[in-house]
Enzyme design. Structure first.
Site, short mmCIF file in Angstrom:
data_model
loop_
_atom_site.label_atom_id
_atom_site.label_comp_id
_atom_site.label_asym_id
_atom_site.label_seq_id
_atom_site.Cartn_x
_atom_site.Cartn_y
_atom_site.Cartn_z
N ARG A 12 0.86 -1.20 0.00
CA ARG A 12 0.00 0.00 0.00
C ARG A 12 0.88 1.24 0.00
O ARG A 12 2.05 1.19 0.39
CB ARG A 12 -0.89 0.02 1.26
CG ARG A 12 -1.88 -1.13 1.31
CD ARG A 12 -2.99 -0.86 2.30
NE ARG A 12 -2.51 -0.64 3.64
CZ ARG A 12 -2.92 0.36 4.43
NH1 ARG A 12 -3.80 1.23 4.03
NH2 ARG A 12 -2.45 0.45 5.66
N ASN A 82 10.30 0.27 4.55
CA ASN A 82 9.29 1.30 4.30
C ASN A 82 8.17 1.27 5.34
O ASN A 82 7.51 2.29 5.56
CB ASN A 82 8.73 1.09 2.89
CG ASN A 82 7.43 1.81 2.67
OD1 ASN A 82 7.41 3.03 2.45
ND2 ASN A 82 6.32 1.09 2.77
N GLY A 84 5.70 1.66 8.19
CA GLY A 84 5.67 2.66 9.25
C GLY A 84 4.25 3.02 9.63
O GLY A 84 3.32 2.84 8.83
N ILE A 85 4.08 3.48 10.86
CA ILE A 85 2.77 3.89 11.35
C ILE A 85 2.88 5.27 11.98
O ILE A 85 3.98 5.72 12.30
CB ILE A 85 2.21 2.91 12.41
CG1 ILE A 85 3.16 2.83 13.63
CG2 ILE A 85 2.01 1.52 11.81
CD1 ILE A 85 2.56 2.14 14.83
N THR A 86 1.75 5.93 12.11
CA THR A 86 1.70 7.16 12.92
C THR A 86 0.76 6.94 14.10
O THR A 86 -0.22 6.18 13.99
CB THR A 86 1.18 8.36 12.11
OG1 THR A 86 -0.04 8.00 11.47
CG2 THR A 86 2.17 8.83 11.08
N ASP A 88 -0.19 10.06 16.01
CA ASP A 88 0.04 11.48 16.27
C ASP A 88 -0.74 11.97 17.49
O ASP A 88 -1.84 11.52 17.78
CB ASP A 88 -0.39 12.32 15.06
CG ASP A 88 0.49 12.11 13.84
OD1 ASP A 88 1.50 11.37 13.94
OD2 ASP A 88 0.19 12.69 12.78
N TYR A 147 7.01 9.80 16.23
CA TYR A 147 7.33 9.57 14.81
C TYR A 147 8.63 10.30 14.43
O TYR A 147 9.50 9.74 13.75
CB TYR A 147 6.16 10.07 13.98
CG TYR A 147 6.22 9.76 12.50
CD1 TYR A 147 5.69 8.57 12.00
CD2 TYR A 147 6.75 10.67 11.60
CE1 TYR A 147 5.71 8.30 10.64
CE2 TYR A 147 6.78 10.41 10.24
CZ TYR A 147 6.26 9.23 9.76
OH TYR A 147 6.28 8.97 8.41
N TYR A 179 5.52 15.39 2.38
CA TYR A 179 4.11 14.98 2.44
C TYR A 179 3.69 14.41 1.09
O TYR A 179 3.68 15.11 0.08
CB TYR A 179 3.24 16.17 2.89
CG TYR A 179 3.34 16.37 4.39
CD1 TYR A 179 4.50 16.91 4.96
CD2 TYR A 179 2.32 15.97 5.24
CE1 TYR A 179 4.62 17.06 6.33
CE2 TYR A 179 2.44 16.11 6.62
CZ TYR A 179 3.59 16.65 7.16
OH TYR A 179 3.72 16.77 8.52
#
Ligand code: CAA
Length: 240
Positions: A12, A82, A84-86, A88, A147, A179
């Site tokens: 994804r 690659n 990865g998660i957030t 926040d 992060y 971004y």
């Protein structure tokens, strides 16, 4: 024989674009994913890329997963970290789990995958590791102490491991995306995102394919003199 590449979180977003770009270069690509079986199956059916489910934050799962890949398609020559998660939130709202999950997956995943694949690359005298960092690891970001710390750690990890691989034909580099138009960025509240985009000199979000082109170069034979570097692909949002 085609070189074997593993892309973590490769079904994804940015990872998907990287998997497709490496396949187009003639690599034998394997896409790891963490949990979204439906998306992974659809991706695999559509693109003919084998998918393997394991949690990159789980050390033993990475070791076992990479052994399975080696048995199925051959030794791993290229790793793109690659996944990865957030999670926040301002520090006041951030839980220990929010902190720990991001460190475990985003930074721990790089260590785990390197432990699984770097020694074989050194032994065979050729390897490429690309770690996906972030503009927010370079510049910091409000609401992202977890992060930003993990991504900043990735940049240090890259420079340290690059020194260990340099004489052995193994390069280790990072890409720091800005971004990019993905689900992760779409999850940023619209008014916050609008303000962020207004500060991008190129005037738009990046495309995942624009990150993938960088990975293609860094993982090619032509990239052999580039190691320990960070390629910023961020529309000019952060220059240094
Ligand atoms: N600098 C200074 N102050 C800020 C600020 C900033 N950048 N952003 C918000 N504030 C202030 C606000 O003005 C507000 O102040 P007042 O209360 O005095 O009005 C206060 O902080 C609270 O702001 P929010 O309403 O935004 O706070 P919240 O708790 O509702 O939300 C947040 C906090 C979840 C962190 C939200 O601000 C947010 O989602 N920010 C975006 C974080 C971000 O960019 N994440 C990137 C995800 S994509 C990614 O990570 C990929 C990649 O690699 C680039």
């Amino acid at each position: 024989m085609a070189r074997v590449a593993i892309v973590t979180g490769g079904t994804r977003g940015i990872g998907k674009a990287i998997s497709l770009a490496l396949k187009a270069e003639g690599r034998t690509v394997v896409a790891n994913y963490g949990g979204n079986d439906d998306a992974a199956r659809a991706f695999s059916d559509e693109h003919g890329i084998a998918v393997y489910r394991w949690d990159v934050g789980d050390h033993h799962a990475c070791i076992d997963g990479c052994i399975r890949v080696t048995e199925d398609v051959g030794p791993v020559d290229i790793v793109v970290n690659n996944a990865g998660i957030t999670r926040d939130g301002t520090l006041a709202r951030m839980s220990y789990d929010d902190w720990h999950d991001v460190m475990r997956i985003n930074l721990g995943g790089c260590f785990n995958m390197a432990k699984a694949c770097f020694p074989g690359m050194v032994e065979r005298g050729w390897g490429r590791i690309v770690n996906i960092g972030s503009i927010n690891g370079q510049a910091g970001q409000y609401g992202q102490v977890n992060y930003a710390a993990a991504k900043s750690g990735i940049h240090g990890f890259t420079k340290a491991l690059a020194q260990e691989g340099a004489k052995k034909g193994v390069t280790v580099n990072a890409i720091a995306p800005g971004y990019i138009d993905t689900d992760m960025v779409a999850a940023v509240p619209a008014p916050v995102l609008e303000k962020i985009v207004a500060k991008i000199p190129v005037g738009r979000l990046g495309q995942a394919t624009e990150i993938a082109r960088g990975v293609v170069f860094l993982t090619s034979d032509d990239g052999g003199f580039v190691t320990g570097s960070t390629l910023s692909i961020n529309g000019g949002q952060h220059m240094y």
